[in-house]
Design a protein around this motif. Structure first.
Motif, PDB file in Angstrom:
ATOM      1  N   THR A  55     -33.039 -55.874  30.051  1.00 48.69           N
ATOM      2  CA  THR A  55     -34.193 -56.461  30.753  1.00 48.69           C
ATOM      3  C   THR A  55     -33.988 -57.957  31.018  1.00 48.69           C
ATOM      4  O   THR A  55     -34.318 -58.443  32.081  1.00 48.69           O
ATOM      5  CB  THR A  55     -35.494 -56.301  29.936  1.00 48.69           C
ATOM      6  N   HIS A  56     -33.467 -58.683  30.009  1.00 49.10           N
ATOM      7  CA  HIS A  56     -33.254 -60.128  30.162  1.00 49.10           C
ATOM      8  C   HIS A  56     -32.408 -60.635  29.007  1.00 49.10           C
ATOM      9  O   HIS A  56     -32.075 -59.874  28.091  1.00 49.10           O
ATOM     10  CB  HIS A  56     -34.578 -60.887  30.283  1.00 49.10           C
ATOM     11  N   GLU A  57     -32.034 -61.913  29.070  1.00 46.40           N
ATOM     12  CA  GLU A  57     -30.979 -62.424  28.194  1.00 46.40           C
ATOM     13  C   GLU A  57     -31.457 -62.883  26.814  1.00 46.40           C
ATOM     14  O   GLU A  57     -30.643 -63.364  26.024  1.00 46.40           O
ATOM     15  CB  GLU A  57     -30.240 -63.586  28.880  1.00 46.40           C
ATOM     16  N   HIS A  58     -32.745 -62.751  26.516  1.00 52.86           N
ATOM     17  CA  HIS A  58     -33.185 -63.223  25.196  1.00 52.86           C
ATOM     18  C   HIS A  58     -32.529 -62.402  24.095  1.00 52.86           C
ATOM     19  O   HIS A  58     -32.314 -61.198  24.222  1.00 52.86           O
ATOM     20  CB  HIS A  58     -34.717 -63.185  25.087  1.00 52.86           C
ATOM     21  N   TYR A  59     -32.256 -63.137  23.029  1.00 49.14           N
ATOM     22  CA  TYR A  59     -31.452 -62.621  21.930  1.00 49.14           C
ATOM     23  C   TYR A  59     -31.956 -61.283  21.377  1.00 49.14           C
ATOM     24  O   TYR A  59     -31.186 -60.381  21.059  1.00 49.14           O
ATOM     25  CB  TYR A  59     -31.485 -63.690  20.827  1.00 49.14           C
ATOM     26  N   ASP A  60     -33.299 -61.143  21.300  1.00 47.21           N
ATOM     27  CA  ASP A  60     -33.855 -59.915  20.718  1.00 47.21           C
ATOM     28  C   ASP A  60     -33.668 -58.693  21.623  1.00 47.21           C
ATOM     29  O   ASP A  60     -33.978 -57.575  21.232  1.00 47.21           O
ATOM     30  CB  ASP A  60     -35.347 -60.104  20.354  1.00 47.21           C
ATOM     31  N   HIS A  61     -33.123 -58.919  22.840  1.00 44.99           N
ATOM     32  CA  HIS A  61     -32.909 -57.806  23.769  1.00 44.99           C
ATOM     33  C   HIS A  61     -31.434 -57.569  24.053  1.00 44.99           C
ATOM     34  O   HIS A  61     -31.047 -56.520  24.569  1.00 44.99           O
ATOM     35  CB  HIS A  61     -33.638 -58.073  25.086  1.00 44.99           C
ATOM     36  N   ILE A  62     -30.596 -58.554  23.747  1.00 39.57           N
ATOM     37  CA  ILE A  62     -29.205 -58.482  24.219  1.00 39.57           C
ATOM     38  C   ILE A  62     -28.182 -58.656  23.087  1.00 39.57           C
ATOM     39  O   ILE A  62     -26.994 -58.451  23.302  1.00 39.57           O
ATOM     40  CB  ILE A  62     -29.001 -59.553  25.338  1.00 39.57           C
ATOM     41  N   LEU A 117     -42.401 -61.677  35.284  1.00 37.13           N
ATOM     42  CA  LEU A 117     -42.613 -63.104  35.055  1.00 37.13           C
ATOM     43  C   LEU A 117     -42.417 -63.380  33.566  1.00 37.13           C
ATOM     44  O   LEU A 117     -43.184 -62.908  32.734  1.00 37.13           O
ATOM     45  CB  LEU A 117     -44.040 -63.493  35.452  1.00 37.13           C
ATOM     46  N   HIS A 118     -41.390 -64.150  33.242  1.00 36.25           N
ATOM     47  CA  HIS A 118     -41.066 -64.442  31.846  1.00 36.25           C
ATOM     48  C   HIS A 118     -40.119 -65.640  31.856  1.00 36.25           C
ATOM     49  O   HIS A 118     -39.481 -65.903  32.873  1.00 36.25           O
ATOM     50  CB  HIS A 118     -40.402 -63.203  31.228  1.00 36.25           C
ATOM     51  N   ASP A 119     -40.028 -66.345  30.735  1.00 34.92           N
ATOM     52  CA  ASP A 119     -39.178 -67.534  30.741  1.00 34.92           C
ATOM     53  C   ASP A 119     -37.704 -67.169  30.534  1.00 34.92           C
ATOM     54  O   ASP A 119     -37.054 -67.604  29.580  1.00 34.92           O
ATOM     55  CB  ASP A 119     -39.655 -68.552  29.694  1.00 34.92           C
ATOM     56  N   SER A 140     -41.592 -55.092  28.883  1.00 32.90           N
ATOM     57  CA  SER A 140     -42.011 -55.993  27.809  1.00 32.90           C
ATOM     58  C   SER A 140     -41.554 -57.401  28.146  1.00 32.90           C
ATOM     59  O   SER A 140     -40.777 -57.607  29.068  1.00 32.90           O
ATOM     60  CB  SER A 140     -41.485 -55.551  26.443  1.00 32.90           C
ATOM     61  N   ASP A 141     -42.075 -58.368  27.415  1.00 36.04           N
ATOM     62  CA  ASP A 141     -41.791 -59.769  27.671  1.00 36.04           C
ATOM     63  C   ASP A 141     -42.292 -60.160  29.066  1.00 36.04           C
ATOM     64  O   ASP A 141     -41.531 -60.542  29.950  1.00 36.04           O
ATOM     65  CB  ASP A 141     -40.295 -60.073  27.491  1.00 36.04           C
ATOM     66  N   LEU A 142     -43.597 -60.045  29.234  1.00 37.46           N
ATOM     67  CA  LEU A 142     -44.246 -60.420  30.486  1.00 37.46           C
ATOM     68  C   LEU A 142     -45.232 -61.540  30.175  1.00 37.46           C
ATOM     69  O   LEU A 142     -46.034 -61.404  29.260  1.00 37.46           O
ATOM     70  CB  LEU A 142     -45.084 -59.262  31.033  1.00 37.46           C
ATOM     71  N   GLY A 188     -44.720 -66.308  29.352  1.00 39.31           N
ATOM     72  CA  GLY A 188     -44.560 -66.001  27.932  1.00 39.31           C
ATOM     73  C   GLY A 188     -44.678 -64.518  27.673  1.00 39.31           C
ATOM     74  O   GLY A 188     -43.855 -63.731  28.147  1.00 39.31           O
ATOM     75  N   HIS A 189     -45.711 -64.164  26.888  1.00 41.93           N
ATOM     76  CA  HIS A 189     -45.902 -62.761  26.490  1.00 41.93           C
ATOM     77  C   HIS A 189     -47.338 -62.330  26.770  1.00 41.93           C
ATOM     78  O   HIS A 189     -48.251 -63.152  26.794  1.00 41.93           O
ATOM     79  CB  HIS A 189     -45.605 -62.603  24.997  1.00 41.93           C
ATOM     80  N   LEU A 190     -47.532 -61.021  26.899  1.00 43.39           N
ATOM     81  CA  LEU A 190     -48.853 -60.479  27.244  1.00 43.39           C
ATOM     82  C   LEU A 190     -49.751 -60.375  26.021  1.00 43.39           C
ATOM     83  O   LEU A 190     -49.369 -59.755  25.015  1.00 43.39           O
ATOM     84  CB  LEU A 190     -48.710 -59.070  27.823  1.00 43.39           C
TER      85      LEU A 190
HETATM   86 ZN   LIG Z   1     -38.037 -62.515  26.127  1.00 43.94          ZN
END
Ligand SMILES: [Zn+2]
Ligand SMILES: [Zn+2]
Length: 276
Positions: A55-62, A117-119, A140-142, A188-190
């Protein structure tokens, strides 16, 4: 379609999808050993994975994507922005870049990506569609559930959707103000409230399984999310199964089938043209 959240939240995210012999992971926030262990918990085999979609490059996802991809010789599917912002070793790791807001196939699965939309550099949410037209949405991460995302995730048979924080718990909690502000921003987050407003709009006639994901460990509680989701479901009159994804273990195996049987096949392009 079989779906298994293997873990969900800021300590790591991974979701398993399987249909017609094709198995993929969406996000890989755990290393190879932990991912394998959690797949075993739901009776699945890491060796059968065909790809990892990120989904995106944040550590908790990649975090685990590169090592799993290299160890099992499977590609990581990601946007160019995600690739550029990640530390994936391009020389050693198989990867496929997909344009955001596009559809691509992995084996028997079609993956429909939509920008969120997320950072992050170029984050995406997905609808995964099987051969018989079963559709499962995952987002997630919206920071904000904008109209294109809500439209994208409507008419799903299963929906895995972020409900990150309780606004009062976040405001009163111990996070530094800068972090609170980031979480609450459009990137950020929802919050639970915003999540439920979006869910209410996305619950359609087809929806059979709703699972709330990426709950904050510090600023949320499963019972709050469950109560709010049940009230939201009741307001729509829908009959569906509700779950809350766990962080520290697999949440179980969902077998999501279309309520109305297979969707009518999409007529091949150009047929109408032939009439003229
Ligand atoms: Zn994230
Ligand atoms: Zn995250």
């Amino acid at each position: 379609m079989i779906v298994a959240p293997l873990g969900s939240g800021s300590a790591g995210n991974a979701y398993y999808f399987e249909s017609d012999g094709t198995s993929i992971l969406v996000d890989a926030g755990f290393g190879p050993r932990e991912t394998k262990r959690r797949l075993v918990q739901v009776g699945r085999d890491i060796e059968k994975l065909r790809a990892i979609v990120v989904t995106h490059e944040h550590y908790d996802h990649i975090r685990g994507a590169g090592s799993i991809a290299r160890k099992y010789g499977i590609p990581i599917y990601l946007t160019q922005g995600t690739l550029d912002a990640s530390d994936i070793d391009r020389a050693e790791t198989p990867y496929v870049v997909f344009p955001n807001d596009s559809t691509f196939a992995i084996g028997e699965l079609n993956v429909h990506a939509r920008r969120t939309l997320h950072d992050a550099a170029d984050p995406a949410c997905f609808v995964i569609e099987s051969r018989d037209g079963t559709r499962v949405g995952l987002a997630s991460d919206l920071g904000y559930a904008d109209e294109p995302v809500v439209q994208h995730l409507r008419q799903c048979d299963g929906l895995f959707f972020e409900s990150n924080h309780d606004l009062d718990m976040l405001r009163m909690g111990t996070y530094p103000w800068s972090l609170k502000r980031r979480i609450m921003s459009r990137f950020g987050h929802l919050s639970n409230d915003d999540s439920m407003l979006a869910v209410q709009r996305m619950i359609g006639a087809d929806l059979k399984t709703l699972c709330m994901i990426h709950l904050s460990q510090k600023n949320n509680h499963e019972s709050i999310v469950r109560d709010m989701a049940l009230r939201t479901i009741a307001r729509t009159g829908a009959q569906l199964e509700l779950s809350i994804a766990q962080q520290f273990q697999a949440t179980g195996l969902f077998d999501i089938k279309r309520r109305g049987g297979p969707r009518a096949p999409v007529p091949p392009r150009g047929v109408q043209m032939a009439l003229f």
